[in-house]
Design a protein around this motif. Structure first.
Motif, PDB file in Angstrom:
ATOM      1  N   UNK A 175       0.693  54.933  61.832  1.00 30.21           N
ATOM      2  CA  UNK A 175      -0.729  54.751  61.607  1.00 30.21           C
ATOM      3  C   UNK A 175      -0.952  53.447  60.859  1.00 30.21           C
ATOM      4  N   UNK A 176      -1.795  52.590  61.431  1.00 27.31           N
ATOM      5  CA  UNK A 176      -2.186  51.345  60.762  1.00 27.31           C
ATOM      6  C   UNK A 176      -3.651  51.483  60.385  1.00 27.31           C
ATOM      7  N   UNK A 177      -3.932  51.324  59.088  1.00 28.79           N
ATOM      8  CA  UNK A 177      -5.300  51.441  58.610  1.00 28.79           C
ATOM      9  C   UNK A 177      -5.524  50.406  57.534  1.00 28.79           C
ATOM     10  N   UNK A 178      -6.535  49.574  57.723  1.00 24.57           N
ATOM     11  CA  UNK A 178      -6.851  48.465  56.834  1.00 24.57           C
ATOM     12  C   UNK A 178      -5.598  47.639  56.581  1.00 24.57           C
ATOM     13  N   UNK A 179      -5.124  47.599  55.368  1.00 23.92           N
ATOM     14  CA  UNK A 179      -3.970  46.774  55.045  1.00 23.92           C
ATOM     15  C   UNK A 179      -2.733  47.614  54.758  1.00 23.92           C
ATOM     16  N   UNK A 180      -2.609  48.739  55.425  1.00 23.70           N
ATOM     17  CA  UNK A 180      -1.458  49.594  55.184  1.00 23.70           C
ATOM     18  C   UNK A 180      -0.929  50.154  56.500  1.00 23.70           C
ATOM     19  N   UNK A 224      12.381  65.115  56.963  1.00 27.45           N
ATOM     20  CA  UNK A 224      11.087  64.482  57.150  1.00 27.45           C
ATOM     21  C   UNK A 224      10.973  63.282  56.216  1.00 27.45           C
ATOM     22  N   UNK A 225      10.232  62.281  56.655  1.00 29.91           N
ATOM     23  CA  UNK A 225      10.058  61.091  55.819  1.00 29.91           C
ATOM     24  C   UNK A 225       8.660  60.528  55.978  1.00 29.91           C
ATOM     25  N   UNK A 226       8.299  59.714  55.010  1.00 31.83           N
ATOM     26  CA  UNK A 226       7.045  58.975  55.039  1.00 31.83           C
ATOM     27  C   UNK A 226       7.312  57.619  54.401  1.00 31.83           C
ATOM     28  N   UNK A 227       7.066  56.561  55.132  1.00 31.89           N
ATOM     29  CA  UNK A 227       7.343  55.212  54.658  1.00 31.89           C
ATOM     30  C   UNK A 227       6.049  54.409  54.756  1.00 31.89           C
ATOM     31  N   UNK A 228       5.644  53.773  53.647  1.00 30.43           N
ATOM     32  CA  UNK A 228       4.410  52.970  53.614  1.00 30.43           C
ATOM     33  C   UNK A 228       4.756  51.495  53.450  1.00 30.43           C
ATOM     34  N   UNK A 229       4.012  50.672  54.171  1.00 28.28           N
ATOM     35  CA  UNK A 229       4.151  49.228  54.068  1.00 28.28           C
ATOM     36  C   UNK A 229       2.764  48.635  53.826  1.00 28.28           C
ATOM     37  N   UNK A 230       2.632  47.819  52.800  1.00 28.80           N
ATOM     38  CA  UNK A 230       1.382  47.109  52.559  1.00 28.80           C
ATOM     39  C   UNK A 230       1.387  45.851  53.406  1.00 28.80           C
ATOM     40  N   UNK A 231       0.318  45.655  54.162  1.00 27.86           N
ATOM     41  CA  UNK A 231       0.212  44.506  55.050  1.00 27.86           C
ATOM     42  C   UNK A 231      -0.749  43.485  54.456  1.00 27.86           C
ATOM     43  N   UNK A 243       2.834  46.445  68.554  1.00 28.29           N
ATOM     44  CA  UNK A 243       3.589  47.366  69.379  1.00 28.29           C
ATOM     45  C   UNK A 243       4.697  48.045  68.600  1.00 28.29           C
ATOM     46  N   UNK A 244       5.219  49.122  69.178  1.00 26.67           N
ATOM     47  CA  UNK A 244       6.331  49.859  68.571  1.00 26.67           C
ATOM     48  C   UNK A 244       7.194  50.435  69.681  1.00 26.67           C
ATOM     49  N   UNK A 245       8.510  50.393  69.462  1.00 22.09           N
ATOM     50  CA  UNK A 245       9.470  50.941  70.432  1.00 22.09           C
ATOM     51  C   UNK A 245      10.576  51.661  69.686  1.00 22.09           C
ATOM     52  N   UNK A 246      11.172  52.643  70.348  1.00 20.33           N
ATOM     53  CA  UNK A 246      12.323  53.334  69.780  1.00 20.33           C
ATOM     54  C   UNK A 246      13.453  53.279  70.797  1.00 20.33           C
ATOM     55  N   UNK A 251      16.798  53.301  66.550  1.00 18.65           N
ATOM     56  CA  UNK A 251      16.062  52.330  65.757  1.00 18.65           C
ATOM     57  C   UNK A 251      14.618  52.242  66.239  1.00 18.65           C
ATOM     58  N   UNK A 252      13.700  52.342  65.297  1.00 20.91           N
ATOM     59  CA  UNK A 252      12.278  52.180  65.583  1.00 20.91           C
ATOM     60  C   UNK A 252      11.912  50.756  65.203  1.00 20.91           C
ATOM     61  N   UNK A 253      11.385  49.989  66.157  1.00 19.41           N
ATOM     62  CA  UNK A 253      10.950  48.629  65.862  1.00 19.41           C
ATOM     63  C   UNK A 253       9.433  48.561  65.969  1.00 19.41           C
ATOM     64  N   UNK A 254       8.831  47.957  64.962  1.00 17.97           N
ATOM     65  CA  UNK A 254       7.380  47.799  64.910  1.00 17.97           C
ATOM     66  C   UNK A 254       7.097  46.298  64.838  1.00 17.97           C
ATOM     67  N   UNK A 255       6.343  45.810  65.809  1.00 26.39           N
ATOM     68  CA  UNK A 255       6.021  44.382  65.882  1.00 26.39           C
ATOM     69  C   UNK A 255       4.693  44.126  65.175  1.00 26.39           C
ATOM     70  N   UNK A 256       4.674  43.093  64.342  1.00 25.35           N
ATOM     71  CA  UNK A 256       3.472  42.729  63.595  1.00 25.35           C
ATOM     72  C   UNK A 256       3.119  41.274  63.875  1.00 25.35           C
ATOM     73  N   UNK A 257       1.829  40.978  63.870  1.00 29.12           N
ATOM     74  CA  UNK A 257       1.363  39.625  64.122  1.00 29.12           C
ATOM     75  C   UNK A 257       0.242  39.291  63.155  1.00 29.12           C
TER      76      UNK A 257
END
Length: 164
Positions: A64-69, A96-103, A111-114, A118-124
């Motif tokens: 989930x991407x919301x605002x700057x997170x 179970x896990x939950x990982x947060x990243x501040x953007x 995009x995201x692929x598994x 390995x889960x890869x999440x592309x950011x631009x």
């Protein structure tokens, strides 16, 4: 853990509230480092987050991407928990896990692929045109001044001739 007080800096730096909040929250969170991840810079405006999610299927992960997170959650189905009794040794963590990243501002998930655990999440990062630096051309010509074509003496003389 010692917390740093940013109050004196908050008084001097106007508009940096979000930065100071992020710094204070970063010192407050104690992470268990599960699952491990990498953050990679692809180029000046592209990034990739790679998270080791061995044992998870695509439908067991929520991004989930919301605002700057960016929030990445993984949750295993209950049936997997019941199958634990048949293992002699269970070394691959599937909790179970939950990982947060501040953007940063203007960073979006593209995009995201598994694959291969390995889960890869592309950011631009896309900075709007209005906020990009703009080159201002400097002119060399003098600014034009308006020319007033009305001559007060000539208009008075023409009025005198018209009256006569």
């Amino acid at each position: 853990m010692t917390r740093f007080d940013f109050t004196p800096y908050r008084r001097s730096f106007v508009g940096f509230d979000r930065v100071f909040d992020a710094l204070e929250n970063a010192t407050a969170h104690v992470s268990d480092n599960y699952p491990p991840f990498n953050i990679e810079r692809i180029d000046a405006n592209a990034y990739r987050i790679t998270i080791a999610v061995a044992g998870f299927k695509a439908d067991e992960i929520d991004i989930t991407a919301q605002q700057n997170q960016l929030l990445v959650k993984g949750s295993k189905a209950q049936s997997a928990e019941q199958d634990r009794s048949r293992f002699v040794h269970l070394g691959i963590a599937t909790r179970n896990f939950e990982r947060r990243f501040d953007l940063a501002d203007f960073v979006r998930v593209t995009g995201a692929n598994i694959a291969d655990g390995l889960l890869t999440i592309e950011l631009l990062r896309e900075i709007p045109e209005a906020l990009k630096p703009q080159k201002i051309a400097i002119g060399t010509a003098a600014p034009e001044t308006p020319v007033i074509d009305v001559q007060p003496e000539a208009s008075e003389a023409s009025e005198d001739k018209a009256a006569a």
